[in-house]
Design a protein around this motif. Structure first.
Motif, PDB file in Angstrom:
ATOM      1  N   VAL A  93     -14.115 -17.662  32.765  1.00 35.16           N
ATOM      2  CA  VAL A  93     -14.838 -16.446  32.405  1.00 35.16           C
ATOM      3  C   VAL A  93     -16.226 -16.551  33.033  1.00 35.16           C
ATOM      4  CG1 VAL A  93     -15.774 -15.039  30.538  1.00 35.16           C
ATOM      5  CG2 VAL A  93     -13.564 -16.195  30.244  1.00 35.16           C
ATOM      6  N   TYR A  94     -16.606 -15.523  33.759  1.00 41.13           N
ATOM      7  CA  TYR A  94     -17.894 -15.505  34.443  1.00 41.13           C
ATOM      8  C   TYR A  94     -18.876 -14.631  33.670  1.00 41.13           C
ATOM      9  CZ  TYR A  94     -16.056 -17.989  38.461  1.00 41.13           C
ATOM     10  OH  TYR A  94     -15.522 -18.963  39.273  1.00 41.13           O
ATOM     11  N   TYR A  95     -20.068 -15.188  33.455  1.00 38.60           N
ATOM     12  CA  TYR A  95     -21.111 -14.500  32.708  1.00 38.60           C
ATOM     13  C   TYR A  95     -22.341 -14.307  33.575  1.00 38.60           C
ATOM     14  CZ  TYR A  95     -18.460 -16.134  28.626  1.00 38.60           C
ATOM     15  OH  TYR A  95     -17.481 -16.391  27.700  1.00 38.60           O
ATOM     16  N   CYS A  96     -22.954 -13.149  33.467  1.00 42.80           N
ATOM     17  CA  CYS A  96     -24.277 -13.010  34.066  1.00 42.80           C
ATOM     18  C   CYS A  96     -25.312 -13.121  32.956  1.00 42.80           C
ATOM     19  CB  CYS A  96     -24.429 -11.720  34.846  1.00 42.80           C
ATOM     20  SG  CYS A  96     -24.623 -10.232  33.864  1.00 42.80           S
ATOM     21  N   ALA A  97     -26.507 -13.503  33.342  1.00 40.78           N
ATOM     22  CA  ALA A  97     -27.557 -13.739  32.371  1.00 40.78           C
ATOM     23  C   ALA A  97     -28.917 -13.424  32.988  1.00 40.78           C
ATOM     24  CB  ALA A  97     -27.519 -15.191  31.901  1.00 40.78           C
ATOM     25  N   ALA A  98     -29.849 -13.055  32.125  1.00 38.43           N
ATOM     26  CA  ALA A  98     -31.211 -12.741  32.539  1.00 38.43           C
ATOM     27  C   ALA A  98     -32.188 -13.664  31.827  1.00 38.43           C
ATOM     28  CB  ALA A  98     -31.540 -11.281  32.226  1.00 38.43           C
ATOM     29  N   LYS A  99     -33.219 -14.049  32.550  1.00 40.93           N
ATOM     30  CA  LYS A  99     -34.175 -15.009  31.992  1.00 40.93           C
ATOM     31  C   LYS A  99     -35.591 -14.452  32.129  1.00 40.93           C
ATOM     32  CE  LYS A  99     -34.479 -20.055  31.915  1.00 40.93           C
ATOM     33  NZ  LYS A  99     -35.894 -20.218  31.580  1.00 40.93           N
ATOM     34  N   ARG A 100     -36.405 -14.662  31.125  1.00 41.64           N
ATOM     35  CA  ARG A 100     -37.766 -14.113  31.137  1.00 41.64           C
ATOM     36  C   ARG A 100     -38.675 -14.861  32.108  1.00 41.64           C
ATOM     37  NH1 ARG A 100     -37.495 -14.242  25.241  1.00 41.64           N
ATOM     38  NH2 ARG A 100     -36.759 -12.241  24.463  1.00 41.64           N
ATOM     39  N   ASP A 101     -38.372 -16.134  32.358  1.00 42.73           N
ATOM     40  CA  ASP A 101     -39.216 -16.877  33.279  1.00 42.73           C
ATOM     41  C   ASP A 101     -38.363 -17.488  34.377  1.00 42.73           C
ATOM     42  OD1 ASP A 101     -39.102 -19.082  30.656  1.00 42.73           O
ATOM     43  OD2 ASP A 101     -38.346 -19.694  32.608  1.00 42.73           O
ATOM     44  N   TRP A 113     -27.386 -12.386  27.754  1.00 42.26           N
ATOM     45  CA  TRP A 113     -26.073 -12.702  28.335  1.00 42.26           C
ATOM     46  C   TRP A 113     -25.163 -11.485  28.266  1.00 42.26           C
ATOM     47  CZ3 TRP A 113     -24.790 -17.419  30.483  1.00 42.26           C
ATOM     48  CH2 TRP A 113     -25.709 -18.452  30.284  1.00 42.26           C
ATOM     49  N   GLY A 114     -24.298 -11.370  29.278  1.00 44.94           N
ATOM     50  CA  GLY A 114     -23.255 -10.366  29.222  1.00 44.94           C
ATOM     51  C   GLY A 114     -22.057 -10.891  28.446  1.00 44.94           C
ATOM     52  N   GLN A 115     -21.026 -10.060  28.339  1.00 38.05           N
ATOM     53  CA  GLN A 115     -19.843 -10.417  27.556  1.00 38.05           C
ATOM     54  C   GLN A 115     -18.833 -11.236  28.364  1.00 38.05           C
ATOM     55  OE1 GLN A 115     -20.136  -7.606  29.153  1.00 38.05           O
ATOM     56  NE2 GLN A 115     -18.132  -7.326  30.110  1.00 38.05           N
ATOM     57  N   GLY A 116     -19.009 -11.271  29.662  1.00 40.19           N
ATOM     58  CA  GLY A 116     -18.139 -12.067  30.514  1.00 40.19           C
ATOM     59  C   GLY A 116     -17.003 -11.270  31.126  1.00 40.19           C
ATOM     60  N   THR A 117     -16.531 -11.739  32.276  1.00 39.96           N
ATOM     61  CA  THR A 117     -15.379 -11.138  32.936  1.00 39.96           C
ATOM     62  C   THR A 117     -14.477 -12.271  33.428  1.00 39.96           C
ATOM     63  OG1 THR A 117     -14.674  -9.559  34.638  1.00 39.96           O
ATOM     64  CG2 THR A 117     -16.535 -10.963  35.199  1.00 39.96           C
ATOM     65  N   GLN A 118     -13.178 -12.109  33.214  1.00 40.77           N
ATOM     66  CA  GLN A 118     -12.224 -13.175  33.526  1.00 40.77           C
ATOM     67  C   GLN A 118     -11.879 -13.169  35.012  1.00 40.77           C
ATOM     68  OE1 GLN A 118     -10.648 -15.585  31.410  1.00 40.77           O
ATOM     69  NE2 GLN A 118      -9.947 -16.412  33.388  1.00 40.77           N
ATOM     70  N   VAL A 119     -11.949 -14.340  35.600  1.00 39.63           N
ATOM     71  CA  VAL A 119     -11.496 -14.550  36.974  1.00 39.63           C
ATOM     72  C   VAL A 119     -10.388 -15.590  36.937  1.00 39.63           C
ATOM     73  CG1 VAL A 119     -12.103 -15.445  39.255  1.00 39.63           C
ATOM     74  CG2 VAL A 119     -13.691 -13.947  38.028  1.00 39.63           C
ATOM     75  N   THR A 120      -9.228 -15.216  37.460  1.00 37.90           N
ATOM     76  CA  THR A 120      -8.090 -16.128  37.499  1.00 37.90           C
ATOM     77  C   THR A 120      -7.625 -16.271  38.943  1.00 37.90           C
ATOM     78  OG1 THR A 120      -7.399 -15.449  35.282  1.00 37.90           O
ATOM     79  CG2 THR A 120      -5.781 -16.616  36.633  1.00 37.90           C
ATOM     80  N   VAL A 121      -7.567 -17.510  39.404  1.00 35.43           N
ATOM     81  CA  VAL A 121      -7.124 -17.786  40.768  1.00 35.43           C
ATOM     82  C   VAL A 121      -5.815 -18.559  40.670  1.00 35.43           C
ATOM     83  CG1 VAL A 121      -7.712 -18.772  43.004  1.00 35.43           C
ATOM     84  CG2 VAL A 121      -9.529 -17.913  41.495  1.00 35.43           C
ATOM     85  N   SER A 122      -4.772 -17.948  41.190  1.00 35.62           N
ATOM     86  CA  SER A 122      -3.445 -18.555  41.111  1.00 35.62           C
ATOM     87  C   SER A 122      -3.072 -19.177  42.446  1.00 35.62           C
ATOM     88  CB  SER A 122      -2.413 -17.494  40.728  1.00 35.62           C
ATOM     89  OG  SER A 122      -1.106 -18.031  40.770  1.00 35.62           O
ATOM     90  N   SER A 123      -2.383 -20.302  42.349  1.00 37.34           N
ATOM     91  CA  SER A 123      -1.929 -20.951  43.570  1.00 37.34           C
ATOM     92  C   SER A 123      -0.513 -20.488  43.915  1.00 37.34           C
ATOM     93  CB  SER A 123      -1.940 -22.476  43.391  1.00 37.34           C
ATOM     94  OG  SER A 123      -1.144 -22.850  42.286  1.00 37.34           O
TER      95      SER A 123
END
Length: 123
Positions: A93-101, A113-123
């Motif tokens: 799950v990939y999250y983006c985030a913001a920081k004050r400094d 923080w965001g809620q996240g988005t799922q990334v699945t890589v299949s072989s």
């Protein structure tokens, strides 16, 4: 207060590409350094990439260097993560985030923080 919403996750095969986007609410987006983190099941949240408020400084985890690109468009309140040459170990799950400094951008001590988005890589 900043609200973050990620999108762009999905299922791809090894070697494929995805582009994640994170849209921020609020007029102060351009003041915040932004980061992308990911968390796989049973593992701690780990740093992926970060970008300064101006885009002039960019940082990557060694595991994604040369394959992922972080960028931002302050006019659109959006930060992106272009992911190429994806591997099964990028699955998380990939999250983006913001920081004050601008300190310690590789540590998960961000303010928003965001809620996240799922990334699945299949072989």
């Amino acid at each position: 207060q900043v609200q973050l919403v990620e999108s762009g996750g999905g299922l791809v095969y090894t070697g494929g590409s995805l582009r994640l986007a994170c849209v921020a609410s609020g007029r102060t987006f351009s003041r915040y350094p932004m980061g992308w983190f990911r968390q796989a099941p049973g593992r701690e949240r780990e740093f992926v990439a970060a970008i300064s408020w101006s885009g002039g400084s960019i940082y990557y985890a060694d595991s994604v260097k040369g394959r992922f690109t972080i960028s931002r468009d302050n006019a659109k309140n959006t930060v992106y993560l272009q992911m190429n040459s994806l591997k099964p170990e990028d699955t998380a799950v990939y999250y983006c985030a913001a920081k004050r400094d601008g300190y310690g951008l590789s540590f998960p001590r961000y303010d928003y923080w965001g809620q996240g988005t799922q990334v699945t890589v299949s072989s």
